[in-house]
Design a protein around this motif. Structure first.
Motif, PDB file in Angstrom:
ATOM      1  N   ARG A 168       0.892  -1.254   0.043  1.00 14.24           N
ATOM      2  CA  ARG A 168       0.044  -0.077   0.091  1.00 14.24           C
ATOM      3  C   ARG A 168       0.981   1.291   0.050  1.00 14.24           C
ATOM      4  NH1 ARG A 168      -4.547   1.605   4.605  1.00 14.24           N
ATOM      5  NH2 ARG A 168      -2.452   1.825   6.009  1.00 14.24           N
ATOM      6  N   ILE A 213      -8.358   1.960  -2.906  1.00  9.13           N
ATOM      7  CA  ILE A 213      -9.266   1.754  -1.600  1.00  9.13           C
ATOM      8  C   ILE A 213     -10.286   2.608  -1.630  1.00  9.13           C
ATOM      9  CG2 ILE A 213      -9.068   1.689   1.058  1.00  9.13           C
ATOM     10  CD1 ILE A 213      -6.189   1.633   1.003  1.00  9.13           C
ATOM     11  N   GLU A 261     -12.485   4.936   0.000  1.00 11.04           N
ATOM     12  CA  GLU A 261     -12.501   5.485   1.511  1.00 11.04           C
ATOM     13  C   GLU A 261     -12.639   7.206   1.382  1.00 11.04           C
ATOM     14  OE1 GLU A 261      -8.963   4.730   3.400  1.00 11.04           O
ATOM     15  OE2 GLU A 261      -7.444   5.095   1.608  1.00 11.04           O
ATOM     16  N   GLY A 289     -12.469   1.100   2.779  1.00 14.30           N
ATOM     17  CA  GLY A 289     -11.800   1.771   3.803  1.00 14.30           C
ATOM     18  C   GLY A 289     -12.753   2.513   4.978  1.00 14.30           C
ATOM     19  N   ASP A 333     -11.426   5.718   7.061  1.00 15.62           N
ATOM     20  CA  ASP A 333     -11.165   6.942   6.290  1.00 15.62           C
ATOM     21  C   ASP A 333     -12.542   7.626   5.559  1.00 15.62           C
ATOM     22  OD1 ASP A 333      -8.646   8.482   6.387  1.00 15.62           O
ATOM     23  OD2 ASP A 333      -7.801   6.626   5.701  1.00 15.62           O
ATOM     24  N   PRO A 343     -10.202  -3.071   6.739  1.00 12.72           N
ATOM     25  CA  PRO A 343      -9.997  -3.254   8.135  1.00 12.72           C
ATOM     26  C   PRO A 343     -10.931  -3.545   9.126  1.00 12.72           C
ATOM     27  CG  PRO A 343      -9.614  -1.065   7.512  1.00 12.72           C
ATOM     28  CD  PRO A 343     -10.288  -1.662   6.517  1.00 12.72           C
ATOM     29  N   TRP A 350      -8.839  -7.571   4.808  1.00 18.47           N
ATOM     30  CA  TRP A 350      -7.489  -7.172   5.381  1.00 18.47           C
ATOM     31  C   TRP A 350      -7.384  -8.009   6.887  1.00 18.47           C
ATOM     32  CZ3 TRP A 350      -6.951  -1.089   4.825  1.00 18.47           C
ATOM     33  CH2 TRP A 350      -6.988  -0.739   3.604  1.00 18.47           C
TER      34      TRP A 350
HETATM   35  C1  GLV Z   1      -8.086   1.888   5.647  1.00 16.34           C
HETATM   36  O1  GLV Z   1      -7.425   2.381   5.236  1.00 16.34           O
HETATM   37  C2  GLV Z   1      -9.294   2.570   6.073  1.00 16.34           C
HETATM   38  O2  GLV Z   1      -9.274   3.758   6.231  1.00 16.34           O
HETATM   39  O3  GLV Z   1     -10.301   2.110   6.733  1.00 16.34           O
END
Ligand code: GLV
Ligand code: MG
Length: 353
Positions: free
Chosen positions: A91, A154, A156, A180, A183, A247, A273
């Protein structure tokens, strides 16, 4: 205007030809590590065989004064490690940061032959992918790389969500998209303070009782991410690329992590992730179809012959549409079993039952 015929032409003289189809390789867990952290780096050779994807993280969670150490650490680790058939991803830093250009320059020229996918954070529109696409072609040509490096975005930012379809189709390099949630929550000005998962305040409440207005009323927590995941899955499916949940930050709450991953799996995602080794097993369990589901899918496929018409199995109607769903499950099981002998055994045993 760009002709459709030009879409699959390399964007630099000497760069490899773009792929025409995203290779479907198992990627149930994208396991993040900090390549500048000596302790984590030392564990890479033992973790690599346990995961489908190992990702050297250079962006958030890496402090500003450790960005170069992380980048150089990744170069060192990639050169020193044989990853077998585990994919190596990275990343990079976001395109509005002072580090992104050096990330691409260093990584592609030094270890471009080992990198399968570059994850680009905070992608807002097709223009971000076009920028990376052209740079990658130039760097691949410079480094003499013969296999194109793929790109993963991503999702986000609110603008990214508004443009998710054009992002998914922006380049033949597009391998997939991850949600994501952290964010994205900030970008949307949501009032959460966590990384993914639900929130006890986001709920629906049972109607009041007609006879006792004071009686307690059950509440049901709702999924904050349903809309975005569903939209991302559609954009990815429409463009033949792969969707992922990102995540889950509460490492100790393995149960809620499993639920969040499973929701994503059922909606069409192929992986998530893992931020900690404890999440590797969760992702492996959730993103591998269960042996019972695989056995059922194969039973339906066998009973449906050429896939047309309709049959009843255990009182459930099967037709072309269930046949296609079963093919999704069965083909996924075949791909995963080829990489995972334990799973292959479990699937074979369930079919005999
Ligand atoms: C991952 O990068 C998030 O912002 O959830
Ligand atoms: Mg983020």
């Amino acid at each position: 205007m760009r002709s459709a015929k030009d879409f699959f032409r390399p964007l630099a003289v000497g760069a490899p030809a773009p792929v025409r189809e995203v290779p479907f390789r198992p990627s149930r867990m994208i396991h993040f590590f900090d390549p500048g952290n000596e302790k984590m780096a030392a564990k890479v050779p033992s973790i690599a065989p346990q995961v489908d994807v190992l990702l050297g993280n250079l962006e958030d969670a890496i402090q500003a004064d450790r960005k170069e150490a992380a980048r150089n650490g990744l170069v060192r680790i990639a050169k020193a490690t044989d990853f077998g058939d585990t994919q190596l991803w990275t990343r990079i830093n976001s395109l509005d940061s002072p580090w992104a250009l050096d990330d691409l320059l260093t990584l592609v020229t030094e270890i471009g032959d080992k990198l399968d996918v570059i994850m680009v954070p905070k992608v807002e529109g097709a223009e971000d992918i076009h920028y990376v696409d052209r740079l990658l072609a130039q760097l691949e040509a410079k480094a003499g790389i013969t296999r194109p490096i793929l790109v993963h975005a991503i999702l986000e930012t609110a603008t990214g969500v508004a443009n998710v379809e054009e992002i998914a189709g922006a380049s033949p390099r597009m391998q997939g998209i991850s949600l994501g949630p952290a964010d994205l929550a900030a970008s949307r000005r949501m009032k959460t303070t966590r990384v993914g998962g639900g929130h006890p305040g986001y709920l629906v409440r049972e109607d009041p009782s007609a006879s006792d207005a004071a009686a307690p009323r059950a509440t049901f927590q709702q999924d904050l991410w349903h809309y975005t995941i569903a939209r991302m899955v559609d954009a990815c499916a429409a463009h033949g690329i792969l969707p992922y949940y990102g995540p889950f930050g509460d490492i100790r709450d393995t149960l809620a992590c499993e639920d969040q991953f499973r929701n994503a799996f059922l909606l069409g995602c192929v992986g998530a992730w893992s931020l900690h080794p404890v999440q590797i097993a969760i992702a492996k369990k959730v993103f591998s179809p269960s042996p019972a589901d695989v056995a059922w899918a194969r039973k339906v496929i066998d009973a449906m012959g050429d896939g047309t018409g309709a049959v009843m199995i255990d009182g459930k109607m099967q037709d072309d549409a269930t046949y296609k769903q079963c093919l999704v499950v069965s083909e996924l099981a075949d791909t995963l079993a080829a990489r995972d002998p334990e799973l292959a055994e479990a699937y074979a045993a369930a079919e005999k039952e």
